[in-house]
Design an enzyme around this catalytic site. Structure first.
Site, PDB file in Angstrom:
ATOM      1  N   SER A  35       0.791  -1.232   0.000  1.00  0.00           N
ATOM      2  CA  SER A  35       0.000   0.000   0.000  1.00  0.00           C
ATOM      3  C   SER A  35       0.825   1.284   0.000  1.00  0.00           C
ATOM      4  O   SER A  35       0.308   2.343  -0.350  1.00  0.00           O
ATOM      5  CB  SER A  35      -0.949   0.015   1.207  1.00  0.00           C
ATOM      6  N   LYS A 103       0.531   4.738   6.805  1.00  0.00           N
ATOM      7  CA  LYS A 103      -0.021   5.535   5.708  1.00  0.00           C
ATOM      8  C   LYS A 103       0.570   6.938   5.779  1.00  0.00           C
ATOM      9  O   LYS A 103       1.225   7.315   6.742  1.00  0.00           O
ATOM     10  CB  LYS A 103      -1.551   5.628   5.798  1.00  0.00           C
TER      11      LYS A 103
END
EC number: 3.4.21.89
Length: 211
Positions: A35, A103
């Site tokens: 990701s 993230k």
């Protein structure tokens, strides 16, 4: 003091110091998924520092590690150490921790985050953001959304926008896709493995023009 007692004392002292360092200063983590590519690769080993947030909050552009707010992790991402030794080393910060997410912060409390402008760029407070670190700029434009980030919360997205289960995909959750600042463990600081990519993780200036 007999040698065996000194040895026990030294071991106990070392463990206590390691726990203190993990709790307040630095903790080891690994990257479980794609990701954050190309910035982070699968199985990268990182040191996450906590000092930056002692008296402050994450900034736009920071890459942060945070606790799962509930239902974000798949079974592979949530995997725990496989044996007693690894578990013990994880407790004292000498084995990379799993069960967390990593993230990039793209919105902080009070921000309006929108996807996207006609060029496929993320908009923050009406300002388009040039994110040169993205794996695929074209993948940035889906899904479309407009959110206002509550105070004390963050809006986070992966750099691999086409393959990242981040805030965008949890809009329908009870938390609305927002991450509490209290859930943040720390800021990605140093890549220690693989050695060929060893180095400090630089902060992005992509959000400097955001009002």
């Amino acid at each position: 003091m007999p040698v065996w007692q000194e040895s026990i004392l030294l071991v106990v002292t070392a463990v206590v110091l390691a726990v203190i360092v993990k709790t307040f200063f630095v903790q080891a983590f690994y990257i479980p998924s794609e990701s954050m590519e190309p910035t982070m690769q699968v199985d990268d080993k990182l040191l996450v520092q906590k000092v930056s947030y002692w008296g402050g909050s994450p900034d736009r552009g920071d890459i942060v590690v945070f606790d799962d707010p509930g239902g974000w992790l798949g079974s592979a991402d949530a995997s725990a150490p496989s044996n007693v030794v690894q578990k013990a080393l994880e407790v004292i910060g000498l084995y990379p921790s799993g069960g967390h997410l990593i993230k990039r912060v793209v919105g902080v409390g009070g921000d309006t985050v929108e996807c996207c402008d006609s060029a496929g760029r993320l908009m923050v407070n009406g300002e388009p953001v040039e994110e040169s670190y993205l794996a695929d700029q074209a993948a940035n434009a889906e899904p479309t959304f407009t959110v206002e980030v509550p105070d004390g919360y963050l809006w986070v997205q992966g750099d691999n926008r086409g393959n990242s289960s981040d805030s965008r995909y949890h809009l329908g959750d009870p938390g609305g896709g927002f991450i509490s600042e209290d859930a943040v463990v720390g800021k990605a600081w140093l890549r220690v493995w693989p050695f060929s990519r060893f180095g400090f993780i630089e902060h992005s200036d992509a959000f400097e023009g955001v009002p």
